[in-house]
Design a protein around this motif. Structure first.
Motif, PDB file in Angstrom:
ATOM      1  N   LEU A  57       0.803  -1.228   0.000  1.00  0.00           N
ATOM      2  CA  LEU A  57       0.000   0.000   0.000  1.00  0.00           C
ATOM      3  C   LEU A  57       0.833   1.275   0.000  1.00  0.00           C
ATOM      4  CD1 LEU A  57      -2.766  -1.042   2.567  1.00  0.00           C
ATOM      5  CD2 LEU A  57      -2.794  -1.250   0.081  1.00  0.00           C
ATOM      6  N   GLY A  58       2.151   1.132   0.135  1.00  0.00           N
ATOM      7  CA  GLY A  58       3.002   2.317   0.153  1.00  0.00           C
ATOM      8  C   GLY A  58       2.901   3.125   1.420  1.00  0.00           C
ATOM      9  N   THR A  59       2.532   2.481   2.524  1.00  0.00           N
ATOM     10  CA  THR A  59       2.450   3.153   3.814  1.00  0.00           C
ATOM     11  C   THR A  59       3.780   3.022   4.553  1.00  0.00           C
ATOM     12  OG1 THR A  59       1.552   1.124   4.782  1.00  0.00           O
ATOM     13  CG2 THR A  59      -0.024   2.768   3.988  1.00  0.00           C
ATOM     14  N   PRO A  60       3.996   3.819   5.602  1.00  0.00           N
ATOM     15  CA  PRO A  60       5.248   3.700   6.356  1.00  0.00           C
ATOM     16  C   PRO A  60       5.443   2.288   6.885  1.00  0.00           C
ATOM     17  CG  PRO A  60       4.096   5.701   6.971  1.00  0.00           C
ATOM     18  CD  PRO A  60       3.159   4.929   6.092  1.00  0.00           C
ATOM     19  N   PRO A  61       6.639   1.756   6.786  1.00  0.00           N
ATOM     20  CA  PRO A  61       6.880   0.364   7.211  1.00  0.00           C
ATOM     21  C   PRO A  61       6.735   0.203   8.713  1.00  0.00           C
ATOM     22  CG  PRO A  61       8.945   1.443   6.668  1.00  0.00           C
ATOM     23  CD  PRO A  61       7.861   2.389   6.262  1.00  0.00           C
ATOM     24  N   SER A  62       6.315  -1.002   9.111  1.00  0.00           N
ATOM     25  CA  SER A  62       6.156  -1.336  10.521  1.00  0.00           C
ATOM     26  C   SER A  62       6.687  -2.738  10.736  1.00  0.00           C
ATOM     27  CB  SER A  62       4.687  -1.249  10.931  1.00  0.00           C
ATOM     28  OG  SER A  62       4.531  -1.507  12.305  1.00  0.00           O
ATOM     29  N   ARG A  63       7.213  -2.987  11.917  1.00  0.00           N
ATOM     30  CA  ARG A  63       7.823  -4.281  12.191  1.00  0.00           C
ATOM     31  C   ARG A  63       6.842  -5.242  12.848  1.00  0.00           C
ATOM     32  NH1 ARG A  63      13.197  -2.704  15.411  1.00  0.00           N
ATOM     33  NH2 ARG A  63      11.655  -1.409  16.487  1.00  0.00           N
ATOM     34  N   GLY A  64       7.198  -6.510  12.784  1.00  0.00           N
ATOM     35  CA  GLY A  64       6.427  -7.535  13.477  1.00  0.00           C
ATOM     36  C   GLY A  64       5.357  -8.167  12.614  1.00  0.00           C
ATOM     37  N   THR A  65       4.590  -9.058  13.247  1.00  0.00           N
ATOM     38  CA  THR A  65       3.522  -9.782  12.574  1.00  0.00           C
ATOM     39  C   THR A  65       2.254  -9.730  13.414  1.00  0.00           C
ATOM     40  OG1 THR A  65       4.187 -11.868  13.621  1.00  0.00           O
ATOM     41  CG2 THR A  65       5.119 -11.382  11.447  1.00  0.00           C
ATOM     42  N   ARG A  66       1.170 -10.091  12.791  1.00  0.00           N
ATOM     43  CA  ARG A  66      -0.092 -10.234  13.514  1.00  0.00           C
ATOM     44  C   ARG A  66      -0.654 -11.624  13.260  1.00  0.00           C
ATOM     45  NH1 ARG A  66      -5.503  -7.682  11.673  1.00  0.00           N
ATOM     46  NH2 ARG A  66      -6.139  -9.723  12.449  1.00  0.00           N
ATOM     47  N   ALA A  67      -1.375 -12.163  14.234  1.00  0.00           N
ATOM     48  CA  ALA A  67      -2.024 -13.461  14.077  1.00  0.00           C
ATOM     49  C   ALA A  67      -3.270 -13.308  13.219  1.00  0.00           C
ATOM     50  CB  ALA A  67      -2.384 -14.041  15.436  1.00  0.00           C
ATOM     51  N   VAL A  68      -3.490 -14.273  12.343  1.00  0.00           N
ATOM     52  CA  VAL A  68      -4.610 -14.216  11.404  1.00  0.00           C
ATOM     53  C   VAL A  68      -5.418 -15.512  11.507  1.00  0.00           C
ATOM     54  CG1 VAL A  68      -5.294 -14.060   8.982  1.00  0.00           C
ATOM     55  CG2 VAL A  68      -3.340 -12.732   9.814  1.00  0.00           C
ATOM     56  N   ALA A  69      -6.698 -15.381  11.784  1.00  0.00           N
ATOM     57  CA  ALA A  69      -7.574 -16.547  11.766  1.00  0.00           C
ATOM     58  C   ALA A  69      -7.663 -17.094  10.352  1.00  0.00           C
ATOM     59  CB  ALA A  69      -8.962 -16.164  12.270  1.00  0.00           C
ATOM     60  N   GLY A  70      -7.678 -18.397  10.205  1.00  0.00           N
ATOM     61  CA  GLY A  70      -7.753 -19.020   8.902  1.00  0.00           C
ATOM     62  C   GLY A  70      -9.069 -18.733   8.198  1.00  0.00           C
ATOM     63  N   TYR A  71      -9.120 -19.026   6.917  1.00  0.00           N
ATOM     64  CA  TYR A  71     -10.339 -18.822   6.147  1.00  0.00           C
ATOM     65  C   TYR A  71     -11.504 -19.625   6.715  1.00  0.00           C
ATOM     66  CZ  TYR A  71      -9.777 -23.464   4.129  1.00  0.00           C
ATOM     67  OH  TYR A  71      -9.658 -24.821   3.982  1.00  0.00           O
ATOM     68  N   ASP A  72     -11.202 -20.689   7.453  1.00  0.00           N
ATOM     69  CA  ASP A  72     -12.231 -21.556   8.016  1.00  0.00           C
ATOM     70  C   ASP A  72     -12.408 -21.334   9.519  1.00  0.00           C
ATOM     71  OD1 ASP A  72      -9.767 -22.533   8.722  1.00  0.00           O
ATOM     72  OD2 ASP A  72     -10.116 -24.591   8.067  1.00  0.00           O
ATOM     73  N   GLU A  73     -11.980 -20.186  10.013  1.00  0.00           N
ATOM     74  CA  GLU A  73     -12.108 -19.880  11.436  1.00  0.00           C
ATOM     75  C   GLU A  73     -12.943 -18.623  11.632  1.00  0.00           C
ATOM     76  OE1 GLU A  73      -8.447 -21.261  13.961  1.00  0.00           O
ATOM     77  OE2 GLU A  73      -7.692 -20.029  12.317  1.00  0.00           O
ATOM     78  N   ASP A  74     -13.617 -18.551  12.760  1.00  0.00           N
ATOM     79  CA  ASP A  74     -14.297 -17.342  13.200  1.00  0.00           C
ATOM     80  C   ASP A  74     -14.240 -17.311  14.720  1.00  0.00           C
ATOM     81  OD1 ASP A  74     -16.244 -19.166  14.051  1.00  0.00           O
ATOM     82  OD2 ASP A  74     -17.627 -18.711  12.417  1.00  0.00           O
TER      83      ASP A  74
END
Length: 479
Positions: free
Chosen positions: A25-42
């Motif tokens: 997206l061309g936004t300022p860079p940021s470090r680290g990761t985030r947890a993401v629920a799978g396509y089959d999770e809610d």
């Protein structure tokens, strides 16, 4: 003394690197990761996983009298989501199962209500944070769930942490809001609420410490949780506790899971806290709330089966940003040229609740053959109606064969389908999730996980899938 008798947490397997968002997206860079629920999770499926992790000791599920599910992102509106969790856990039909939904503060409400209840109560906190592309919540958010069972010695379970005191302060603060149907929350300028939350947290913490007869130097672990990052940082600095007592917020590794964040942080502290330690949990959002807990000698022997740190370490390599957008419905991909999937139908689903939600098989009383799905007639000795129920959600197995289906209707092609031979007998065909094609191999060890297989005509179809057993993972009893 009432207190915590069990806990567990669930951190999804998938990760999204914040640098990938910035690069796209061309936004300022940021470090680290985030947890993401799978396509089959809610939030419902993640709640089941957290609760399964908590209720591993023999007989613990039979003691639960109430179940509260707190989330700001319910899978259903105008229908109770907690009943699906109740069914998946196989709780007694007389156990009250209700939702506490709508805002992140509902997590605090579920914890306090469970902690103060005279009936052993399971509070499950689950959330899925999305945000619009390029927004702060997309990058800083996270997904996850945590579960806490409260009771006491009179309920026949050892207390892992005593509830010493609690206090709440409520205030109407327009710092975050989302109208029904809106895709993401809106927030006010951060400086507006920073000092307000700091003042409210100080009041709640002081009141709780006064109730317990403690001063701030007695706090060994200070946990501060909330979606207002600046306010949380201010409270950590100004709380007046010893510097080493302030705990990390885990946002660099998995992001902020909103409603579930205080639960994930508390579970992480319980994973490593020594007996006799004072834990102060401070939750910010439309006011402030504080729980004071003191760990007991029983904690080391009854920690969660899957520590939060181990789940963080077991996360996947960062996923493509486009995949994340697709899973969240923000990137509309061309569907496969196949008939649309059909929703589950209510009457047959209800008749098979124990199998569909609880994954309960049957075993022949005459010859010992296990049947998946359960059956009335034994395939081995042909005995009729000589079956006993056998829960299978905790039983691991081995992949006997597999298929990589590139034509099936799935949000994450290709679909991996495996035939599993279960320890102790029985064979079943199901999907393999949280996996790549390289994980689909004959002889691979798998375990079962509760997932959303498809959503069709506005109906979520929940069932069980297999997932690879990761290196170093332990196994609970699934009692």
């Amino acid at each position: 003394m009432p207190g915590l008798i069990a806990y567990g947490a669930y951190v999804p397997y998938h990760r999204l690197a914040r640098a990938d968002i910035a690069a796209t997206l061309g936004t300022p860079p940021s470090r680290g990761t985030r947890a993401v629920a799978g396509y089959d999770e809610d939030t419902t499926s993640m709640a089941v996983e957290a609760a399964r992790s908590a209720l591993t000791r023999d007989g613990l599920r039979t003691r639960i009298g109430q179940l509260f599910l707190a989330t700001a992102a319910p899978a259903y509106l105008d229908k109770t989501n907690a009943t699906a969790v109740h069914a998946a856990l196989g709780l007694d039909p007389h156990v009250l199962a209700v939702d506490m939904a709508g805002s992140v503060r509902s997590g605090l409400g579920a914890l306090l209500t469970a902690a103060r209840s005279p009936v052993p109560t399971l509070a499950v906190l689950s959330d899925l944070r999305t945000g619009l592309p390029g927004g702060g919540e997309e990058s800083a958010g996270g997904d996850g769930a945590a579960a806490f069972a409260f009771g006491g010695h009179r309920n026949g379970a050892p207390v892992l942490a005593e509830l010493l005191a609690h206090d709440t302060v409520s205030d109407e603060i327009l710092d975050r809001w989302r109208l029904p149907g809106a895709p993401a929350s809106r927030v006010w300028e951060e400086r507006f609420a920073e000092e307000i939350y700091a003042s409210l947290a100080d009041k709640a913490l002081s009141a709780a410490l006064d109730q317990a007869g403690l001063d701030r130097d007695a706090i060994d672990h200070l946990i501060v949780s909330g979606l207002h990052a600046r306010a949380c940082a201010t409270v950590r600095r100004s709380a007046g506790v010893r510097p080493e007592a302030a705990t990390a917020d885990l946002t660099a590794e998995i992001g902020n899971a909103g409603t579930a964040q205080p639960g994930l942080l508390l579970a992480d502290v319980l994973d490593r806290a020594e007996p006799g330690r004072i834990i102060a949990l401070v939750v910010l959002g439309d006011g402030a709330g504080v729980l004071l807990l003191r760990t007991t000698d029983a904690l080391p022997a009854h920690r969660a089966v899957r520590p939060v740190a181990a789940q963080i370490a077991a996360g996947s390599a960062p996923m493509p940003y486009a995949t994340f957008l697709s899973w969240r419905g923000l990137l509309d991909r061309e569907p496969p040229r196949r008939p649309d999937p059909e929703p589950p139908y209510a009457p047959p689903a209800h008749r098979r609740n124990s199998w569909k939600y609880g994954f309960v098989a049957s075993r022949c009383e005459k010859c010992g053959t296990r049947h998946l799905p359960p059956d009335r007639v034994c395939v081995s000795c042909r005995s009729i109606d000589a079956m006993t129920d056998e829960p299978m959600e905790h039983v691991r197995g081995t992949v006997a064969t597999f298929t990589v289906d590139r034509l099936a209707h799935t949000p994450s092609p290709p679909m991996l389908v495996v035939v599993v031979d279960y320890d102790g007998g029985g064979r079943f065909r199901c999907q393999l999730t949280d996996a790549t094609e390289a994980d689909a191999v004959i002889g691979a060890r798998v375990e079962m996980t509760f997932r959303r297989t498809v959503t069709a005509a506005g109906v979520h179809n929940y069932f069980w899938k297999a997932r690879p057993v990761r290196t170093g993972e332990t196994e609970g009893t699934g009692a």
